[in-house]
Design a protein around this motif. Structure first.
Motif: not given
Length: 315
Positions: A143-171
């Protein structure tokens, strides 16, 4: 008659132009390539940044089209996004070679000319340039390099219609969300690595989408033109996918994915393309990956013209 003149007379010279090498390009090189293409083909290209990564790298979008700088009535908006997982690098290079292919074949290839004339094609080669900078070739599984510099998976970072996503939205996510809302995108796909399959919505619900037949058709349209994907040759650790396609949630559920965000919140159909078993394979394999995907990337763009009336409904 010289050899060069003979080639021009025969109409073969554009097919021999190959200025882009098959290797990985870092962020500075990628920017230079895009700026060079833009300067050489100003009539049909436009280059703009939708924002910056955590470390301040531009998220460059390259547009190819007869009317590249603005939306034009009757010209649909299409996009490809790659490298949102920074260590999944093949799609990044596929998009660079797609740009070159479109530009060097415009007005000499009927299919390309028609696409460029009648479509506004947006290409984001790297959504996660910081992650790419932290990753390295010949790393297939980590997973080296998978996440952004803040350590977030960008493909788990968008608003979700089925389940609340509480992760802070990344730049990077915020930039893409703003981009999607600023354009009237009709059709899209995003590139990943680690498997060989075309995946379609929903990613976070087992509910069958109302446009399920359209979604399956689009995924198969890409897959059937990529023999390696369509033959369902499974990557190590995976069972085969029938005809090289799968529903996202049936494969595994993803909360906060970009695919569902496009479809549900913005009425833009997007599929996910897993194009390499190894996430960051040796650069010697890149020409093979381009050859495998070249027809698919063109055929998929064509589908933006088939006409879609979406009926988004969530139970």
């Amino acid at each position: 008659m010289t050899a060069a003149v003979s080639l021009i007379w025969l109409g073969l010279l554009p097919l021999l132009v190959q200025s882009l090498d098959f290797t990985y390009h870092n962020s500075s090189q990628l920017e230079a390539i895009l700026k060079d293409f833009n300067s050489r083909y100003p009539a049909i290209t436009y280059l703009y940044s939708i924002g910056k990564s955590v470390e301040g790298r531009d998220l460059w979008v390259f547009v190819v089209g007869k009317y590249p700088t603005k939306h034009t009535v009757g010209i649909p908006e299409f996009k490809y996004v790659a490298n949102m997982h920074g260590n999944e690098a093949v799609g990044r290079e596929i998009l660079l070679h797609l740009i070159e292919y479109l530009l060097t074949n415009y007005q000499s290839n009927a299919t390309v000319t028609q696409l460029v004339t009648n479509t506004r094609i947006h290409l984001l080669p790297s959504m996660n340039p910081d992650g790419f900078a932290a990753s390295s070739p010949n790393d297939c599984d980590s997973v080296n390099g998978r996440f952004n510099k803040n350590g977030y998976d960008l493909n788990r970072n968008f608003p979700d219609a089925f389940e609340e996503n509480k992760d802070p939205v990344q730049p990077e996510t915020q930039a893409v969300m703003g981009w999607i809302k600023s354009e009237t995108f009709v059709l899209s796909a995003n590139f990943h690595g680690g498997a060989m399959v075309a995946s379609y919505s929903y990613d976070n619900s087992y509910t069958v989408p109302p446009d399920n037949d359209v979604l399956m058709y689009l995924a198969q349209k890409y897959s059937e033109n990529n023999l390696q994907m369509y033959s369902s040759n499974s990557c190590p650790g995976f069972s085969g996918f029938t005809n090289g396609i799968t529903n996202g949630a049936v494969w595994y559920k993803v909360k906060g994915g970009m695919q569902d965000y496009n479809y549900i919140y913005n009425q833009c159909v997007e599929i996910t393309l897993e194009v390499s078993c190894c996430k960051y394979p040796d650069p010697s394999t890149l020409q093979g990956f381009w050859n495998d995907n070249k027809v698919s990337v063109i055929e998929y763009i064509k589908q933006v013209h088939m006409g879609m009336c979406l009926d988004i409904f969530i139970q």
